[in-house]
Structure formats: structure tokens, C-alpha cells
Motif scaffolding. Structure first.
Motif, PDB file in Angstrom:
ATOM      1  N   ASP A 111       0.892  -1.071   0.040  1.00  0.00           N
ATOM      2  CA  ASP A 111       0.038   0.224  -0.040  1.00  0.00           C
ATOM      3  C   ASP A 111       0.968   1.361  -0.052  1.00  0.00           C
ATOM      4  O   ASP A 111       1.467   1.647   1.091  1.00  0.00           O
ATOM      5  N   HIS A 114      -0.065   3.896   2.708  1.00  0.00           N
ATOM      6  CA  HIS A 114       0.333   3.652   4.000  1.00  0.00           C
ATOM      7  C   HIS A 114       2.087   3.818   3.998  1.00  0.00           C
ATOM      8  O   HIS A 114       2.707   4.472   4.941  1.00  0.00           O
ATOM      9  N   GLN A 118       3.952   7.041   6.242  1.00  0.00           N
ATOM     10  CA  GLN A 118       5.153   6.847   7.112  1.00  0.00           C
ATOM     11  C   GLN A 118       6.367   7.808   6.708  1.00  0.00           C
ATOM     12  O   GLN A 118       6.979   8.153   7.728  1.00  0.00           O
ATOM     13  N   ASN A 187      -3.042  -0.683   5.540  1.00  0.00           N
ATOM     14  CA  ASN A 187      -3.393   0.024   7.032  1.00  0.00           C
ATOM     15  C   ASN A 187      -4.454   0.871   6.686  1.00  0.00           C
ATOM     16  O   ASN A 187      -4.126   1.922   6.016  1.00  0.00           O
ATOM     17  N   CYS A 190      -3.833   4.356   8.056  1.00  0.00           N
ATOM     18  CA  CYS A 190      -2.627   4.890   8.092  1.00  0.00           C
ATOM     19  C   CYS A 190      -2.498   6.469   8.038  1.00  0.00           C
ATOM     20  O   CYS A 190      -1.524   7.274   8.428  1.00  0.00           O
TER      21      CYS A 190
END
Length: 199
Positions: A111, A114, A118, A187, A190
Motif C-alpha cells: 500500500d 501507508h 510513514q 493499513n 494510516c
């Protein structure tokens, strides 16, 4: 359905763009689709040979061949849960559940959303730009992330398949170059990562 195969430098080895015949040729479905205002663009691309009309099983077969030929173990999409679920639901609907899975067995789904949350969403410059949605959260869409990395605040995503693939590829490459430890799995929460980093 659009897909591309690229290396980590962004070089393209294969790009494909399709309209799903069973849906595209059904006027009742197309006239009620949320993207119906984009139909003139699809018709123009079909006329120019930039897009093909194929059955969903033909598209699946071509994607499977590409995955096998290039020995791909993981495919990526922005908000991959949406694409993964939609492709599976579409193929089940069209084939009356004769075929239940769009991707070959064993291929992992990564993904980009996600990953971008991050890597990019926690950067101070991203936080500083402070672009928020109506609920007050930092925006984390592909459109927003590409606007950030390209430094083009006027950028608008086309949402017509292959053009989206190309910007998502750029986001992924930028993130991978960070050499940061990244969780590539889906996620759905996220978007919270940049909000926590801001707190």
C-alpha cells in the motif's frame, strides 16, 4: 484498469490501460457511474489507441502474464485495500463467482498510501504545509502527496487509471529512496500517522 511495471529509478517496462468490456459496454452501468463525466476522455483515448476494451478475464490474464514474466512478488497501489477489494468484487460479479480473485495466488499487495504516510507524512516540511481536510486532519491523498513531492500545489489527479498509476509510482519511488524502515502492508488507518507526528 491501468497498471505499469517500473524499476526503482522509474523506468517503465510495461504500461497498460483498459476499459472493462462487461461494464464499459453496459450503458445503464456507465450512465450511473460516479466517473461518467470522464467518459469523453475514455472515448478519446480508445480512439487514439492509448486504451483498449477487454473482458475482465482477458485483463486478468494479461496482468498475470506480466507478473510472471517480470517475476513480481508484490504489487503496489495507493489505498491498495480499495483496489484489491474492488477488483475482487468486480471479477466475482462479472463471472458469477466462477473466478474469485483478481491477482495470482501468492502475490503480495503493498500500500503506497501507508508507505507515504510513514515517510512523507511525517516530514517536517509536509507538516509545516498544514493542508487539512474539513475535519481538520492533514490530507494524505495521492493527489496531496504528489503535489508535495512535485512542489506543485495546483496539481489535480485525473482519476482515470494509467495517469494515476504514474503519479503513484513517483510517490513510491520517492519513499523507497528514503531508505527508511517501512511497513508496506495495507493499513486503512494510516492517515493517522501524520496526525500523530504533528501532535
Amino acid at each position: 484498469i491501468g497498471f505499469g511495471i517500473y524499476d526503482k529509478q522509474g523506468n517503465a517496462y510495461c504500461e497498460r490501460s483498459y476499459c472493462v468490456k462487461e461494464i464499459f459496454n453496459d450503458k445503464s452501468l456507465m450512465n450511473s457511474a460516479y466517473y461518467k463525466e470522464k467518459l469523453p476522455k475514455y472515448y478519446e483515448e480508445l480512439k487514439q489507441g492509448k486504451r483498449e476494451i477487454k473482458t475482465i478475464l482477458e485483463i486478468r490474464k494479461k496482468k498475470k502474464k506480466a507478473i510472471e514474466y517480470f517475476n513480481i512478488e508484490m504489487v503496489f497501489a495507493y489505498n491498495a485495500n480499495f483496489d484489491y477489494t474492488t477488483l475482487n468484487n468486480s471479477i466475482r460479479y462479472i463471472t458469477s463467482s466462477f473466478v474469485r480473485w483478481f491477482f495470482p495466488y501468492g502475490v503480495e499487495i503493498g500500500d503506497i498510501w501507508h508507505i507515504a504516510c510513514q515517510v512523507l507524512g511525517t516530514q517536517k516540511t509536509f507538516q509545516f504545509e498544514n493542508i487539512r481536510n474539513e475535519k481538520g486532519n492533514l490530507k494524505t491523498s495521492a493527489e496531496r502527496m504528489f503535489a508535495y513531492i512535485s512542489q506543485n500545489e495546483e496539481f489535480e489527479e485525473e482519476h482515470i487509471g494509467i495517469s494515476d498509476v504514474r503519479i503513484e509510482k513517483e510517490i513510491l519511488i520517492r519513499c523507497l529512496k528514503s531508505h527508511k524502515k517501512i511497513d508496506k502492508n495495507i493499513n486503512r488507518a494510516c492517515w493517522r500517522i501524520p496526525q500523530k507526528a504533528l501532535a
